[in-house]
Motif scaffolding. Structure first.
Motif: not given
Lengths: 418, 390, 497
Positions: A190, A194, A196-197, A200-201, A204, B360-361, B363-364
């Motif tokens: 991710f 992708y 993603v920050d 945050i990732l 999560v 998660l989703f 954010a993606t």
């Protein structure tokens, strides 16, 4: 007057604070101390060769002695400051002196198993060291890793289950790094693919792992605990001769195989990060990835590799909770160790040596706390429990201050997007 | 009009799909770990029907456990069936407030992991005023709430102060302060002032009735006036962020601290005041929780509200409306957990898994677009937690 | 080695950056590529170097087609590049930077020895005076550039691309670089020299290709006049001289005495600096980038943390005030970087236009923003400053560079100020926007404001300034009027009094 830079000002303030604390504690632990009973430090816990068995000292003179040590620490810090060097060593000596002076004061009339405390310090710091090294591998290459907690927890859960059904602790240990790498894979996928920050990732992913392991625990490990959650544990394996060394023998060389693995990993990472091609490239992609790309280094591939490697390291650390200690898994058993490991990494300024030192410090205060509550001292145990956390806040805001992470930490890399 | 609709579609489409996808995965996990479903493995048809039935039953249990339960209404009044909804609102109330504490910090470019500790301090302050004094309700309630706000505001403001003065990173400091708050509460509950007389368990005396938030739908339902406090606070935070000068400063520093500094905005001031207000918001959450729901301060008063608040804020993409909606969703999911366990035997931790997957989703977006093959404009990045150098 | 590009095209979304470009450079030839900012020069070179992939077109090396998908491919066919923003890891040593990607490893351990020997050799050949063990971030930019050249040579580059290499150099360093290019050429290296500076092109190039809006609009020889080159570059006739008005100076507006600025490590960046500016005059601070001019500008509005000395605005002391107070006491400040310091990209244009007055009346009323005023203000200013945008609610990041700068200027100049500080006001702008900015600055001066212009573009300094102060290593080496010759000014900028 000579002009002082921001760093020097902070150092000076740090020294002022240390001096102030020294004066304050001198009054509490020495001048105003009414404790008269002796304190006994025990240095032998096992069958090692004896250099010194016990050291008995009057509470007040012991405090005085270690306050002097703290004074030397402050003086050293000042000298270092005058010579334009970092004041960390002085700070450490100061902290050590104050803690021991406090020990002499608070444990008057009691027996303090000194070697035992240090042995405990290693044990408490093991998962922190693994965790912070996992963070280091990611962040040196430019990926922020908040998911250390998740890596530890998932590996703890998986290794306990595998060890339990196979009834073989080594098979459990093999699966721990695989579990850690699974979490790492999600982080890498991710974060890199992708973009993603990453803060945050990581957060999560922790929630995900906490939920998932909790689910497995309630669904499987509790109802079928005798099959799935009753694993063997590693015994301590004393290293011949070395474990017989007085004082340090039982501390360092009478541990489980996981701890010996840790020594190896610490050494390898410290060497590899600064002396090998991999290390040079890793540091490069964490600082200015486009520059690394422009000389033909595949930035994202190396990041993938390092994040997976980080999962491997954290995974071994995670198994310590189960295979290295109790054998069975319980919900959220890592209890925030991953976050403390993260703090150790930052505290240690993103260097292997610094992170390990910070983790040892944390382990020491935790071990001290748990030993003191067993001895039974007058300070409420809750305050003792707070000490490591308060110490971290002081360290982060006083000694360490504004730290410099790798320049590209947390910034996804793609070409044409500097 | 058409443009408006299109805009709404753009904003809601991806979160909705992320939501569906997360529930789908959650459902699959539930079904695949069910012994009954798995015992049908040898017959594909039976397996499929039991698989789908399990997922359907689980989602029904989630709905009945959080919104409306026909079984409760049967034989009783129609309204009795809304009992779960009342609980959902009760659970959502502290999440709204604590979630706002995280969202507001995001807007100023700060990552407030410390809502948990701030929440606890708010509960401590409110509880102390609540059980220690006796006033008319009209004075007692505001006084207790204010005490909670101030205690937690200072606790949060301390983080901002440290960051502004020494550069200590707020993520580290707030993590540490969460632990410290938890230990402090444990110690406090052993002191003479706080320990309930004649009790050895760590629990404080019940707050006086005059300090309890009114149950405005009757004694049967747990829903209390706290929800109004939460919603009014949400409106206030919206005003603060979007209409006030102070909020302009917050957003400016959050979006580009360098430019804000160059334009004469003091980042130290913003850091401190943001963290103070965030602390106050989370503290208000704690206060409302103790005055409205628990009525007594216990060691577990914080639950996991402070941590869930972060997930709530992330799901709400740090916007005020988003945070409120996300808090209701999480409140509902958490409320349904017990029903899910009793009806289908599914451990309620699955709820946490679904929550994490949703965030998660969301954010993606690229992944969701790929999976559902939709074309949609990428929503602008609203949350960017700054790395360690930020 | 010869390098030929055929039909290279590249677009980003709807923006066409390169459109079927054909170019060729022969062995031992210096080809200059001339073009305005944003013409597509850097995109083209990043394609050649493998940092970007073209949508169509082919690259030939010595007549054979090659596929360049990454910088590694470019290096392997002998293409080296000196980037505009150096590709050096700041915290590494010179030797570490040079071996990065091509490390020598001995039993798993890095060895720097061979690299150091090679660096020494090339350094001696070209009289570069480079210490292989120096940390890169501690070296002056001119030296860092030489590290990049050494790296290209060590990798055995036969075609060397130099992307705007003189932007960061003093006139003297520029001359040295041009000499190095000639030496390289004589040793058979082909060079592609990318620039927007006409003088340098004429001095060193064998052939000149001009790029405008992503297309090659012509190839010519260095015998072409500067005016001819300029009109090819811009697409219409240009007058290279700004119209400066006669100055009528009034009272002293800014008086700086014994200003010292320190950085976070306690190093003196500005040393005992004194200067003054009167109403109705433009004082230019000329100097090579990195000699303290950025810090000076920041210090004047108190953005620097460690400052001693005195700054008086209309005899009112500024040092010790907050940034907000300094700005409100009558200073307009246009920072060096629009994107980083001047604007908030995710904010609307309207919000950006009140960034530094958001807390004062009439924008702020009882702690609340007066939205009506904010919007009316924006409508008025985008008209006055000719900001091209669809709506005042569009984000600032959606604007082009020139329009961004206009927003910053509109915000700063619309306040009632006595002093205007502009730092590198035309960097990276197209010719039209440059003209707008210059006219506006002259108008400010004519209206009786004092203007402090910080610029490393000598043409701009000559075109606008009434007086020129030369800054070198944080000190003012001298203040002259604008009749000083380029040679003399260049020497001063290099530290010769």
């Amino acid at each position: 007057m000579k002009y002082l830079s921001a760093i020097q000002k902070r150092q000076l303030r740090g020294i002022q604070v240390m001096s102030l604390l020294l004066v304050l504690f001198s009054f509490v632990f020495y001048f105003n101390s009414t404790k008269v009973e002796d304190i006994t430090f025990g240095f032998v816990i096992d069958q090692e060769w004896q250099l010194i068995n016990e050291w008995v000292v009057a509470s007040k003179s012991g405090s005085g002695l270690f306050l002097l040590l703290a004074l030397i620490g402050v003086a050293l810090a000042y000298l270092q400051f005058r010579n334009g060097k970092q004041i960390v060593t002085g700070g450490f000596i100061f902290g050590f002196g104050i803690i021991l002076a406090f020990l002499c004061w608070t444990a008057s009339g009691k027996f303090v198993p000194f070697t035992g405390i240090l042995q405990g310090a290693i044990m408490f710091s093991v998962p922190l060291i693994f965790g912070s090294l996992s963070g280091l591998l990611c962040e040196k290459s430019g990926v922020i890793n908040i998911a250390i907690e998740g890596q530890l927890l998932f590996a703890a859960c998986v290794s306990a289950m595998i060890a339990s059904i196979s009834q073989n602790v080594f098979i459990g240990l093999v699966f721990a790094p695989i579990a850690g790498m699974l979490v790492s894979f999600l982080l890498a996928f991710f974060a890199i693919k992708y973009q993603v920050d990453q803060v945050i990732l990581g957060f999560v992913l922790n929630v995900l792992v906490i939920g998932l392991t909790g689910y497995i625990y309630s669904k499987l490990l509790v109802p079928y605990g005798d099959v799935w959650n009753l694993g063997p544990t590693f015994d301590r394996t004393p290293i011949p001769l070395l474990s017989k060394l007085p004082i340090i023998g039982p501390i360092l060389f009478n541990q489980t195989i996981i701890v010996y693995l840790m020594y190896l990993i610490v050494f390898v990472i410290q060497f590899a990060m600064f002396k090998t091609r991999w290390g040079l490239r890793t540091r490069a992609i964490g600082e200015l990835p486009i520059a690394a790309d422009s000389v033909g280094i595949d930035v994202n591939r190396l990041r993938y590799k390092n994040v997976l490697l980080a999962g491997l390291v954290a995974g071994i650390g995670g198994s310590y909770f189960t295979l290295g200690a109790v054998g069975s898994f319980t919900k959220e058993m890592t209890a925030g160790a991953g976050f403390i490991a993260l703090a150790c990494l930052i505290f240690g300024k993103w260097t292997p040596r610094g992170a390990v030192t910070a983790a040892l410090f944390f382990g020491f205060t935790t071990s001290l706390q748990s030993n003191l509550s067993i001895i039974g001292v007058s300070i409420p145990s809750e305050f003792m429990l707070m000490v490591p956390y308060i110490a971290t806040i002081i360290a982060v805001s006083g000694v360490v201050g504004r730290v410099r992470a790798p320049a590209a930490d947390g910034i996804p890399y793609s070409r044409g997007n500097r | 009009m058409l443009r408006q609709l299109k805009k709404i579609k753009n904003v809601t489409q991806l979160p909705f799909l992320a939501f569906i996808f997360a529930f789908l995965i959650g459902g699959i996990i539930i079904a695949l770990t069910d012994s009954e479903v798995m015992s049908n493995l040898n017959s594909p048809r039976k397996f499929l029907t039991s698989f789908l039935a399990k997922i359907g039953n689980s989602f029904l249990a989630i709905f009945q456990g959080s919104i409306y339960d026909v079984n409760l209404a049967r034989g009783e009044s129609f309204f009795k069936g809304f009992y779960p909804l009342s609980d959902t609102v009760v659970n959502a109330t502290p999440l709204i407030l604590a979630g706002l504490a995280v969202s507001l910090a995001f807007k100023s470019g700060l990552f407030n992991i410390g809502a948990q500790g701030q929440f606890i301090f708010g509960a401590i302050g409110a509880s102390y005023i609540g059980f220690n004094f006796e006033f008319p309700s009209l004075i007692h309630i505001p006084l207790a709430l204010t005490a909670g706000i101030i205690c937690a505001g200072i606790y949060g403001g301390f983080v901002g102060f440290l960051k502004a003065k020494t550069g200590a990173h707020e993520v580290i400091v707030t993590i540490m302060l969460n632990y410290i708050a938890a230990f402090f509460l444990l110690w406090l509950l052993k002191t003479e002032t706080f320990l309930r007389p004649g009790n050895i368990n760590p629990i404080a005396p019940e707050v006086k009735e005059s300090a309890q938030l009114p149950l405005f739908l009757g004694e049967d339902l747990r829903i209390h006036a706290g929800i109004f406090i939460a919603l009014i606070t949400a409106i206030f935070v919206w005003w603060l962020l979007n209409k006030s000068t102070l909020g302009f400063k917050f957003r400016a520093v959050g979006a580009n601290a360098n430019a804000a500094k160059t334009a004469g905005i003091s980042t130290s001031f913003v850091t401190f005041s943001t963290m103070f207000i965030c602390g106050a918001l989370a503290g208000l959450g704690g206060a409302v929780h103790v005055l409205g729901t628990n009525h007594a301060l216990g060691a577990d008063i914080g639950g996991s509200y402070g941590f869930d608040a972060i997930t709530v804020a992330l799901l709400g993409r740090a916007s005020v409306l988003g945070t409120v909606l996300a808090a209701f969703l999480f409140g509902a999911l958490q409320t349904s957990g017990l029903n899910l366990l009793s009806v289908t035997g599914t451990p309620f931790e699955i709820v946490q898994v679904i929550q994490a997957l949703i965030v998660l989703f969301i954010a993606t977006p690229a992944l969701i677009k790929f999976i559902f093959r939709v074309k949609s404009e990428t929503a602008e990045k609203t949350i960017t937690a700054k790395g360690w150098n930020g | 080695m010869s390098l030929e590009l055929k039909g290279i095209s590249k677009s980003f979304g709807s923006l066409v950056a390169n459109e079927s470009i054909d170019l060729k450079v022969d062995t031992g030839e210096i080809l200059a590529i001339l073009g305005e900012n944003g013409a597509g020069k850097s995109t083209l070179m990043n394609i050649v170097y493998g940092l970007l992939q073209s949508d169509s077109g082919e690259i030939y090396v010595d007549g054979k087609v090659v596929k360049i998908n990454s910088p590694a491919d470019a290096l392997s066919v002998g293409i080296g590049m000196v980037h505009q923003h150096f590709m050096l890891i700041p915290v590494f040593t010179v030797a570490e930077n040079i071996i990065l990607g091509h490390e020598d490893v001995h039993r798993g351990r890095l060895t720097l020895h061979e690299a150091k020997v090679k660096i020494k050799k090339i350094s001696d050949d070209f009289k570069f005076e480079i210490d292989p063990d120096a940390i890169v971030e501690e070296l002056p930019v001119g030296i860092q550039q030489r590290v990049e050249i050494i790296r290209a040579l060590i990798y055995d580059a036969k075609v060397l691309i130099l992307d705007e290499p003189t932007a960061v150099l003093t006139p003297q360093e520029t001359d040295e670089l041009l000499n190095i290019m000639r030496t390289l050429k004589s040793k058979g290296t082909s060079i592609i020299f990318i620039t927007h500076k006409l003088r340098e092109v004429k001095a060193v190039a064998d052939r000149i290709s001009v790029i405008r809006r992503g297309k090659v609009v012509g190839t010519t020889s260095p015998t072409a006049t500067q005016e001819e080159l300029a009109s090819m570059m811009v697409g219409h006739e240009v007058d290279l001289t700004a119209r400066k008005s006669a100055s009528t100076t009034g009272r002293k507006i800014l008086e700086v005495t014994n200003l010292n600025v320190f950085d976070g490590l306690g190093r003196k960046i500005i040393k005992d600096l004194s200067l003054e500016i009167k109403a109705g005059e433009i004082l230019a601070i000329a100097g090579v980038q990195g000699n303290g001019q950025s810090e000076l500008a920041r210090a004047l509005i108190n953005l620097e943390d460690h400052v001693t000395g005195s700054i008086k605005l209309d005899s009112e002391e500024i040092v010790g005030k907050s940034v907000h107070e300094a700005l409100q006491s009558g200073i307009a400040y246009v920072p060096e970087s629009r994107e980083l310091d001047g604007l908030i990209g995710s904010f609307s244009i309207a919000e950006n236009l009140i960034l530094d007055v958001h807390s004062v009346s009439p924008v702020s009323k009882n702690g609340q923003l007066n939205i009506n005023y904010v919007n009316n203000n924006a409508d008025k200013l985008i008209k006055e400053f000719d900001v091209r945008t669809q709506s005042i609610f569009d984000t600032a990041s959606s604007l082009s560079g020139g329009n961004k700068q206009k927003v910053v200027l509109a915000r700063e100049l619309s306040r009632s100020v006595k002093l205007v500080i502009v730092s590198q006001p035309t960097r990276g702008l197209d010719v039209g926007s440059i003209e707008f900015v210059h006219e506006r600055l002259i108008a400010e001066k004519d209206s009786g404001r004092a203007v402090l212009l910080i610029s490393s573009e000598l043409d701009e300094v000559y075109g606008l300034a009434d007086r020129i102060a030369v800054i070198y290593k944080g000190e003012i080496l001298g203040v002259t009027d604008s009749s000083i010759s380029r040679e003399k000014l260049g020497l001063m900028m290099a530290g010769v009094k």
